[in-house]
Design a protein around this motif. Structure first.
Motif, short mmCIF file in Angstrom:
data_model
loop_
_atom_site.label_atom_id
_atom_site.label_comp_id
_atom_site.label_asym_id
_atom_site.label_seq_id
_atom_site.Cartn_x
_atom_site.Cartn_y
_atom_site.Cartn_z
N GLU A 15 7.94 3.15 7.08
CA GLU A 15 6.76 3.28 7.93
C GLU A 15 5.50 3.34 7.07
O GLU A 15 5.50 3.99 6.01
N SER A 232 -3.69 9.35 15.93
CA SER A 232 -2.27 9.22 16.26
C SER A 232 -1.99 7.89 16.96
O SER A 232 -0.95 7.26 16.73
N ASP A 233 -2.92 7.44 17.81
CA ASP A 233 -2.75 6.15 18.48
C ASP A 233 -2.79 5.01 17.48
O ASP A 233 -2.01 4.06 17.57
N SER A 236 0.57 5.01 15.52
CA SER A 236 1.72 4.53 16.29
C SER A 236 1.62 3.03 16.56
O SER A 236 2.64 2.32 16.53
N ASP A 239 2.49 1.27 13.26
CA ASP A 239 3.92 1.38 13.00
C ASP A 239 4.70 0.36 13.83
O ASP A 239 5.61 -0.32 13.32
#
Length: 264
Positions: A15, A232-233, A236, A239
């Motif tokens: 990741e 965080s958005d 993600s 990723d």
């Protein structure tokens, strides 16, 4: 034989944020050795990478081409022979632990499939998905999906479930063997838009011609994609995009697709 476990283990350390943190850690460790200059460079590189992820829409820029690759079919599409839904919409381990259905971010796959089954009352409804989690024991996803669909009034007489597959390659293989598609038949393939290019490439490689029905979009597809969002958005989204692009490359290199970026 080894493709499934290798693919699952690889992503535990691949990741983007994990890689950058590891690089930063190595840089800090080297700062106390005779390779201090190299350590500082590694740390600086890691910090720049993290800043790029946290404060730019690089993830969206990588995800949008995946989601836009296959457009939805026209609204007046003739009734298909069947509707194939790929696994990944249900959190099977959590559902079992909590005693209720828990959908993933891609759970709209399961809802969209029921909507299509009601729109096309003669079409078969096929779900393909076993236990795809490498690290934790969980029942086949097909078991939970069957219960979920029946609870929502799904057409029991038209539903078929394939519960052995662990990845998209096996989805295509086992579903093809299960339904035995015939020339002239039309089969809709329901999966998340970001996953559709790889899924279509794999089904074609297996000789199973399907029509893309993308759902579960993560991007807007317009200027709103470039607006500020939470860290965080951004993480993600990146990723997901990196994982899928790596998946496309890996499947091409292992001859599981005929093109790096399958097109309509």
């Amino acid at each position: 034989m080894f493709f499934f476990p290798v693919s699952k283990v690889f992503w535990l350390i691949a990741e983007p944020v994990t890689v950058l943190v590891l690089v930063a850690g190595v840089g800090v460790a080297l700062a106390f050795t005779r390779w201090a200059r190299t350590g500082r460079r590694l740390s600086a590189l890691a910090i720049l990478g993290l800043l790029l992820i946290l404060f730019t829409p690089v993830g969206v820029a990588l995800l949008r081409p995946l989601e836009n690759r296959f457009p939805p079919p026209p609204a007046d599409l003739p009734a298909p022979t069947g509707i194939i839904v790929l696994g990944g919409g249900l959190e099977e381990a959590k559902s079992e632990a909590r005693g209720q259905t828990i959908l993933s971010e891609d759970g709209i796959r399961l809802i969209a499939a029921l909507q299509l089954a009601r729109r096309y009352p003669t079409a078969r409804l096929i779900f393909t998905g076993g236990a795809g989690n490498f690290l934790e024991q969980a029942p086949a996803e097909a078991i939970g999906v069957r219960k979920f669909w029946l609870d929502l009034g799904g057409p029991a007489g038209r539903m078929t479930f394939e519960a052995r597959s662990r990845n998209t390659w096996e989805n295509a293989l086992f579903t093809r063997d299960l339904v035995k598609p015939q020339p002239g038949e039309t089969w809709l393939l329901v999966t998340s838009a970001w996953h559709m290019p790889r899924a279509m490439g794999i089904f074609r490689r297996r000789g199973f011609q399907v029509t893309a029905y993308p759902v579960a979009y993560r991007t807007y597809g317009d200027d709103r994609d470039w607006l500020p969002v939470s860290a965080s958005d951004r993480i993600s989204t990146l990723d997901l995009a990196i994982r899928e692009w790596i998946g496309l490359l890996a499947y091409r290199l292992t001859h599981k697709t005929n093109a790096l970026f399958p097109a309509p």
